[in-house]
Design a protein around this motif. Structure first.
Motif, short mmCIF file in Angstrom:
data_model
loop_
_atom_site.label_atom_id
_atom_site.label_comp_id
_atom_site.label_asym_id
_atom_site.label_seq_id
_atom_site.Cartn_x
_atom_site.Cartn_y
_atom_site.Cartn_z
N VAL A 657 -13.57 17.73 -26.38
CA VAL A 657 -15.01 17.69 -26.16
C VAL A 657 -15.42 18.85 -25.26
CG1 VAL A 657 -16.93 16.34 -25.22
CG2 VAL A 657 -15.06 15.17 -26.40
N GLU A 659 -17.28 19.62 -22.40
CA GLU A 659 -17.88 18.86 -21.30
C GLU A 659 -19.17 19.53 -20.85
OE1 GLU A 659 -15.23 17.38 -18.21
OE2 GLU A 659 -13.52 18.01 -19.43
N GLU A 660 -20.22 18.72 -20.76
CA GLU A 660 -21.53 19.25 -20.40
C GLU A 660 -21.57 19.78 -18.98
OE1 GLU A 660 -24.18 19.33 -22.42
OE2 GLU A 660 -23.45 18.16 -24.12
N ASN A 794 -19.04 13.92 -27.86
CA ASN A 794 -20.12 14.17 -26.90
C ASN A 794 -21.31 13.25 -27.21
OD1 ASN A 794 -21.49 15.28 -29.07
ND2 ASN A 794 -21.47 17.37 -28.29
#
Length: 952
Positions: A657, A659-660, A794
């Motif tokens: 993913v 990651e934000e 996400n």
């Protein structure tokens, strides 16, 4: 009809496998209208590049090879007599064509799934046996990166296994006559661990000094001298001091092996056993030791076990020790192996056998002898009383200058020692006429006339140094000396191994993509393969051009200020990056910054590298979505703000993913005085869309054997160059005090692969590859989500270039994730990554090189296996006797007279129709790993061991 003469088939369309129609179908399946829409839903906007990559104009395959020929032509191939651990060798053509240039060998993965890797494992057992026999030791591993690395591993192993009376000893003594490049690696590795290193004349060392725990000397040494050190070894043993010896395998065909003196460790390189010099690599180092150290030996050991049928079977023994058990207590990395090169060296020994190897050694020694005799008539003195292949000739400064001029005219490279002497090292490629040319060159430099060398030479190794013990006595080294026999033997082994030539290998974090033939071809060109790593710069302009171009391209791709190509594996890149950070902090006076924050999901190489760099590992939690727990990270960064060195982070995350919060994560580390090290394992999801520099990293290693198409080679070669931000440039290997590999540019001969990939893909092709890798992963997630839980995604439900499916619930029905991995073999597939980063899961990475057809076939197989699990759940298949817990099924089992299973033979072997015409048979049944660890055998068994087990 008009034709545009500039149009041509692009390499991009060959590498990025899905067609336009397939891409459209997959986009529809995942619920988006375009690739760009999918990327917008996957990659956070704040880290997206705002402009396209700026790379060289794209070339097609034909154009690229034409241009590279011109570049290669700028390298000058002189006859090398430089030695120093690197020698010309004759690669038997049958080995070059059928192993080095054969995708059946070079596209295979590390043999964690041993049932479909028996060919490589047998070749590695041969390698270990070869090393054990020649060194006179009891046990050997399956190769390391290079001789310098092996020597450093010896020093650290002897330190970690010190005897009780030496527990406080912390000094390692290296003889001043070891190879300089080995000493440089030793200094870096031992200093980072706080181990004292003394460099002195080993013959004058006071071995009663209680602070000394180990010693290392070279045999033959850096000067070429061969010295009987049996008494030195005995004295060291009396004082409980561990003894490591760096040696040369070819010389040990004639010389007394160090194991017969009682040495604890013998290391070196197998390069001159059929592996080109390659401007430094890749080559397989060896590490041999005593049985007492089997639990401490670095790297991988191949062991003998048995399968469920009772047949002999090979596997990686003790292979999970360092990364999956010790983790932050590890002192070495398991990901430090050179399988393809070890296989080549083992086959070289199989081809020549003991008599052939001894003949080569005698000829090499004889050339040195006859040259020494002829130079003596010119009034030149060889300072070595006893030697194997290397002469060290006394000369005045004026004579040396004259020699340099004449040798350059004659295209000969000698070694020029700092003490003013000249080194002449002979190897297998040299012939009597080369020795004559050497003598003529020296004579001309002296203004003298030369006479003909003698071609009948006495071998005059003294009795105490002369080998009397037998070596390579196993049948495998006796029967394959004709090319036909060797060819068939290698093919039999190749047929036991599953590789990319058979099917997709969807290993998460390992990126098993296409290794295009055009990329591979230049590796075996002599202009790249035939150069010594210390060749003068004016003879290597082609290499310099290629590396300069590759540096510029990788700087553009990563956003970094500079690149170092010295690390020759991803794990070594991690170590080099952390050492650059450490040097940076020390240069700023921050001597106490030694804490590395590492997420709990990190690959085991991360904490192992941190420990090797002398750092204290502090684990950071991950949340339920697999992301770094930012609150926990912030708390620990602030807690250790005075001692924080770095954060090691993989991006996209190990859970697949983007990651934000990655920019916030990097800022937290910087705010607390630390640096951000990015693990480049998942760079395949970044190229052209974002970059380590954009995200906020200070340093990142690049797995050229993943994202940039160098093949995995069955577990090596790899290459892990590091890119760094401007403030870290002075601390790159080669710029400061750090040295992490024996050769200045490590495995330089495989750099043309990545150079070719980038040149032929271009900016648009590389960016498209990243997008398709992400599309392929999300397509598989969509197809499998109705059958297996997809663990992480996400907020838009999107994965990066890989995904994790959860198999833990199947334990309720008696099915482990390992059963799924083994059942995949019956369908002709290698398992995805098993139980990493979450136990009981499979991590799947399809890459951009797989077509929709292959993705669908794989998904169909996974769905079929899920149906087989459902039958067990419902009771229509037996819980204890089913196709999963008995997998894989060999042809012997399926075709045998006796069949007692509660399912059919067809269900076992041909559960899908395509398998009836496209079947890959595992060569052994499921292997008993515990038996192999309890009964460790890591060398060739007697032929009788392979007899069919008796049936009751």
């Amino acid at each position: 009809m008009k034709v545009n003469l500039t149009e041509r088939v692009s390499f991009q369309s060959r590498h990025n496998s899905p067609s336009a129609t397939e891409i459209s179908d997959m986009l529809h399946a995942v619920g988006v209208s375009s690739l760009d829409e999918l990327i917008d839903q996957t990659v956070p906007g704040p880290i997206r590049l705002t402009s396209p990559l700026k790379l060289a104009p794209v070339k097609n395959e034909y154009e690229y090879l034409l241009d590279l020929r011109k570049t290669a032509g700028r390298n000058k191939i002189y006859k090398s007599f430089m030695g120093q651990g690197y020698y010309g060798t004759i690669v038997p053509a049958v080995i070059k064509r059928n192993i080095l240039e054969n995708p059946g060998w070079y596209t295979a993965y590390t043999p964690y799934q041993a049932e479909i890797a028996q060919g490589r494992l047998e070749a590695l057992i041969n390698f270990q046996t070869m090393v054990i026999d020649l060194t006179g030791m009891e046990i050997a591993n399956a190769s390391l990166l290079d001789e310098g690395t092996a020597a450093a591993e010896a020093a650290t192993m002897l330190h970690s296994t010190r005897k009780r009376e030496k527990k406080e000893a912390n000094v390692f003594v290296a003889d001043e006559r070891i190879f300089p490049q080995t000493l440089a690696v030793l200094k870096t590795r031992l200093t980072s661990l706080g181990i004292g290193l003394r460099v002195e004349n080993i013959d004058e060392t006071d071995l009663t000094d209680s602070s000394i725990y180990g010693i290392l000397f070279q045999y033959p040494d850096n000067d070429g001298a061969v010295i009987d050190r049996s008494e030195l070894v005995a004295s060291a043993k009396e004082n409980s001091i561990g003894v490591a010896v760096a040696s040369d395998l070819l010389s040990l065909c004639l010389l007394t092996p160090p194991g017969e003196w009682g040495a604890d460790v013998v290391v070196g390189t197998a390069q001159r056993f059929g592996v080109p010099m390659g401007f430094g690599g890749p080559h397989a180092a060896f590490f041999a030791t005593k049985e007492d150290f089997k639990r401490a030996i670095p790297g991988r050991i191949i062991g003998v076990s048995k399968d469920t049928e009772g047949n002999v079977a090979y596997r990686m023994a003790l292979q999970t020790r360092e990364q999956h058990i010790k983790r932050e207590r590890a002192t070495s990395n398991i990901c430090t192996s050179q399988v393809l090169l070890a296989v080549m060296s083992s086959m070289y020994a199989v081809y020549h056998g003991p008599a052939g190897l001894k003949a080569i050694a005698n000829r090499v020694h004889g050339l040195a002898n006859t040259t020494a005799a002829s130079l003596k008539t010119l009034g030149l003195e060889n300072v070595n009383t006893h030697y194997f292949d290397t002469l060290k000739i006394k000369m005045s400064d004026a004579q040396r200058q004259s020699l340099k001029k004449v040798s350059d005219q004659n295209e000969l490279n000698f070694r020029y020692f700092e003490d003013g002497h000249v080194g002449i090292s002979f190897d297998e490629t040299h012939m009597p006429q080369d020795a004559q040319l050497v003598v003529d060159t020296f004579a001309e430099a002296l203004g003298e006339s030369s006479s003909a060398i003698s071609i009948e030479v006495e071998i005059d190794i003294p009795g105490a140094l002369s080998r009397s013990s037998v070596f390579l006595d196993h049948d495998v080294f006796k029967v394959f000396h004709s090319e036909h026999e060797l060819l068939r033997y290698m093919k039999r082994l190749e047929n036991k191994d599953l590789s990319l030539v058979h099917s997709m290998i969807s290993l998460g974090s390992c990126t098993m993509k296409l290794n295009a033939t055009t990329e591979m071809i230049p590796v075996t060109w002599p202009e790249f393969g035939g150069l010594h790593p210390f060749t003068p710069k004016d003879q290597t302009e082609g290499y310099r051009q290629l590396i300069s171009e590759l540096t510029c391209w990788l700087k553009e791709i990563t956003g970094f200020a500079d690149i170092s190509f010295q690390p020759n594996s991803g794990a070594q890149g991690e170590y080099a990056g952390l050492m650059a950070i450490k040097e940076y902090h020390e240069a700023n006076g921050d001597l106490d910054r030694n804490v590395a924050l590492i997420p709990s999901s990190a690959h085991g190489t991360n904490p192992a590298s941190a420990v090797m760099a002398g750092m204290k590992v502090v684990i950071v939690k991950c949340d339920d979505l697999g992301n770094i727990d930012i609150a926990d990270l912030k708390a620990k960064a602030e807690q250790y703000s005075e001692t924080l060195s770095s954060l090691m982070v993989t991006y996209p995350s190990t859970h697949g993913v983007f990651e934000e919060g990655i920019k916030e994560i990097c800022q937290i580390i910087h705010d607390n005085g630390g640096q951000v090290y990015m693990d480049g394992a998942n760079m395949n999801a970044q190229v052209g869309l974002t970059s380590p520099a954009m995200i906020g990293a200070d340093v990142c290693h690049l797995n050229l054997h993943k994202t940039f198409c160098i093949p995995h080679g069955g577990g090596g070669p790899g290459m892990g160059p590091i890119g760094v931000a401007e403030h870290l440039v002075p601390f790159l290997p080669g710029n400061g005090t750090i040295s992490v590999s024996s050769a200045p540019l490590s495995s330089a001969s495989i750099l043309p692969i990545s150079h070719a990939y980038i040149a032929m893909m271009g900016a648009e092709g590389l960016t498209e590859a990243t997008k398709i890798a992400i599309l392929n992963a999300n397509y598989i997630a969509k197809r499998l989500s109705a059958h297996y839980p997809v663990l992480y995604s996400n907020h838009n439900g999107r994965n990066a270039h890989e995904l994790i499916i959860d198999c833990r619930d199947f334990k309720r029905f008696g099915i482990e994730v390992e059963d799924i991995a083994k059942r995949l073999m019956d369908y002709g597939y290698h398992a995805p990554t098993v139980s990493f980063p979450v136990a009981g899961t499979l991590m799947i990475e399809p890459t951009e090189s797989e077509s929709k057809h292959e993705l669908d076939r794989f998904c169909d197989v996974m769905i079929a296996i899920r149906s087989e699990i459902e039958q067990i759940k419902e009771g229509t298949a037996d819980a204890d006797d089913n196709v999963l817990n008995n997998a894989p099924h060999t042809y012997r089992v399926v075709m045998g007279d006796h069949w007692s299973h509660r399912y059919s033979r067809e269900q076992a072997a041909f559960p899908m129709e395509y398998l009836k015409t496209q079947k890959f048979w595992p060569s052994v049944s499921r292997i008993d790993s515990a038996f192999g660890d309890r009964n460790l055998v890591c060398s060739c068994l007697p032929v009788e061991a392979f007899a069919e087990p008796e049936t009751v």
